[in-house]
Motif scaffolding. Structure first.
Motif: not given
Length: 130
Positions: A61-68, A74-77
């Protein structure tokens, strides 16, 4: 008095056909205690496995949250870069359009100057003949 020896569950029963209930009960109790301890150990193992699964789930869950979060960044950039690119492209398009219009204006101006010179020349020739 007759003494008879009979083996039952490793317990020797002797004398007047009376079984030694205390020994049988003790052995059954010991067997049950062993089974209870084995079950307790299984429960501990299962509890530990559950804890490991929960820790693994939390980690995922933490890894998924970090990836999100990273993907949102990245999307904003990427959106910002796209806006810059679109602005740059719009400026280039506007500059190109302005250059084309300037060339057209220069072309019309040359044509107007040519026609003006011809008209002036024709007017001079008419004055000569009149």
């Amino acid at each position: 008095s007759v003494s008879v020896g009979v083996m039952k569950d490793d317990v020797t029963i002797s004398g007047h056909g009376v079984m030694k209930d205390d020994v049988i009960i003790q052995r059954q109790s010991d067997c049950l205690k062993v089974e209870v301890e084995q079950e307790k150990e299984r429960v501990r193992e299962l509890e530990e496995r559950v804890k490991e699964c929960v820790r693994g789930e939390e980690k995922v869950r933490l890894e998924y949250s970090q990836q999100v979060r990273e993907l949102r960044t990245q999307l904003l950039e990427t959106k910002a870069q796209l806006r810059k690119f679109e602005d740059k492209e719009q400026k280039i398009y506007t500059k190109d359009r302005d250059n084309e219009q300037e060339k057209l204006i220069q072309g019309y101006q040359k044509e107007n100057e040519k026609l003006y010179n011809e008209l002036t020349h024709v007017n001079k020739e008419q004055k000569i003949y009149t």
